[in-house]
Design an enzyme around this catalytic site. Sequence first.
Site, PDB file in Angstrom:
ATOM      1  N   LYS A  13       0.469  -1.684  -0.136  1.00 44.39           N
ATOM      2  CA  LYS A  13       0.896  -2.906  -0.181  1.00 44.39           C
ATOM      3  C   LYS A  13       0.795  -3.621   1.189  1.00 44.39           C
ATOM      4  O   LYS A  13       0.334  -4.797   1.318  1.00 44.39           O
ATOM      5  CB  LYS A  13       2.359  -2.836  -0.113  1.00 44.39           C
ATOM      6  CG  LYS A  13       2.915  -2.301  -1.531  1.00 44.39           C
ATOM      7  CD  LYS A  13       4.670  -2.195  -1.838  1.00 44.39           C
ATOM      8  CE  LYS A  13       5.038  -1.537  -0.936  1.00 44.39           C
ATOM      9  NZ  LYS A  13       5.025   0.033  -0.999  1.00 44.39           N
ATOM     10  N   ARG A 127      -2.621   9.287   6.717  1.00 46.09           N
ATOM     11  CA  ARG A 127      -3.014   8.001   7.624  1.00 46.09           C
ATOM     12  C   ARG A 127      -2.374   7.946   8.926  1.00 46.09           C
ATOM     13  O   ARG A 127      -1.188   8.705   9.310  1.00 46.09           O
ATOM     14  CB  ARG A 127      -2.466   6.889   6.750  1.00 46.09           C
ATOM     15  CG  ARG A 127      -0.709   6.662   6.640  1.00 46.09           C
ATOM     16  CD  ARG A 127      -0.443   5.702   5.727  1.00 46.09           C
ATOM     17  NE  ARG A 127       0.885   5.388   5.464  1.00 46.09           N
ATOM     18  CZ  ARG A 127       1.636   4.901   4.859  1.00 46.09           C
ATOM     19  NH1 ARG A 127       1.191   3.765   4.064  1.00 46.09           N
ATOM     20  NH2 ARG A 127       2.956   4.670   4.937  1.00 46.09           N
ATOM     21  N   ARG A 161       3.029   7.617  11.621  1.00 48.94           N
ATOM     22  CA  ARG A 161       4.488   7.473  11.288  1.00 48.94           C
ATOM     23  C   ARG A 161       5.448   8.644  11.090  1.00 48.94           C
ATOM     24  O   ARG A 161       4.904   9.489  10.642  1.00 48.94           O
ATOM     25  CB  ARG A 161       4.467   6.648   9.946  1.00 48.94           C
ATOM     26  CG  ARG A 161       4.483   4.908  10.274  1.00 48.94           C
ATOM     27  CD  ARG A 161       4.417   4.110   8.762  1.00 48.94           C
ATOM     28  NE  ARG A 161       5.444   4.584   8.184  1.00 48.94           N
ATOM     29  CZ  ARG A 161       5.817   3.787   7.066  1.00 48.94           C
ATOM     30  NH1 ARG A 161       4.831   2.834   6.689  1.00 48.94           N
ATOM     31  NH2 ARG A 161       6.880   4.116   6.113  1.00 48.94           N
ATOM     32  N   ARG A 172      11.243   9.719  -0.087  1.00 47.91           N
ATOM     33  CA  ARG A 172      11.049   8.381  -0.340  1.00 47.91           C
ATOM     34  C   ARG A 172      10.292   7.872  -1.727  1.00 47.91           C
ATOM     35  O   ARG A 172      10.705   7.047  -2.180  1.00 47.91           O
ATOM     36  CB  ARG A 172       9.537   7.997   0.603  1.00 47.91           C
ATOM     37  CG  ARG A 172      10.206   7.805   2.146  1.00 47.91           C
ATOM     38  CD  ARG A 172       8.997   7.896   3.189  1.00 47.91           C
ATOM     39  NE  ARG A 172       8.097   6.823   3.036  1.00 47.91           N
ATOM     40  CZ  ARG A 172       6.908   6.744   3.738  1.00 47.91           C
ATOM     41  NH1 ARG A 172       6.457   8.043   4.221  1.00 47.91           N
ATOM     42  NH2 ARG A 172       6.177   5.941   3.901  1.00 47.91           N
TER      43      ARG A 172
END
Length: 217
Positions: A13, A127, A161, A172
């Site tokens: 997104k 990532r 993160r 999540r």
Amino acid sequence: MNIILLGPPGAGKGTQAARLVEERNMVQLSTGDMLRAAKSSGTEMGNMVAGVMDRGELVTDEIVIGLIEEQLTTADAAGGFIFDGFPRTLAQADALGVLLDKVGKTLDTVVEMRVDDSALVKRITGRFTCGNCGAGYHEEFKKPRVDGVCDECGKSDFKKRADDNEESLKTRLMAYYKETSPLLGYYYAKGQLQSVDGLASIEGVAGSIAGALDTVS
Ligand code: AMP
């Protein structure tokens, strides 16, 4: 045009929203980015949500609705808004409808980015970003040209993160299926839902999203 990008964590997104900002002069409203900014600048709200975010749980509706309301009433978005990571619950979706009405705007479409779970785990756990300029990378799919050095700004300050680990990701994903996936039915029933294959290349997904937006512009 005002749109929602809907999909599980790691669906892409943020990547696609950044392109729409560049190409269509839209404004990205990412509640995740807003909350991370509050967390890293150590505001009272940021300190309050830090643990919840790191564990991968959802922050209260009240907090995120407040953040969106503030932006909707102050940000100047000639090209429209992209809601990224918001709404995530039915209560947030209802609140967004009310807020948009209040500022005289409408929601033009909701684009679901479909990606399967095994791809998400790989995408998320690999990532990382440049702490200096924010450029995004991946250990397998998008390595920097020179190991340890950002392609964009030349700095060696990569970070991950806090919630991009397998444990938080499980929470999540669970939150996505329990709280967020009902929004697919919600927007489908309103005739506003479109779906694209989020597993295609970044270019391919961007093309599908452009096609979806063309149907409502
Ligand atoms: P994201 O960057 O969208 O993956 O969001 C990171 C984290 O911020 C989430 O796991 C939640 O803890 C929190 N968060 C972001 N957006 C929302 C939202 N709309 N509702 C509740 N929590 C949110």
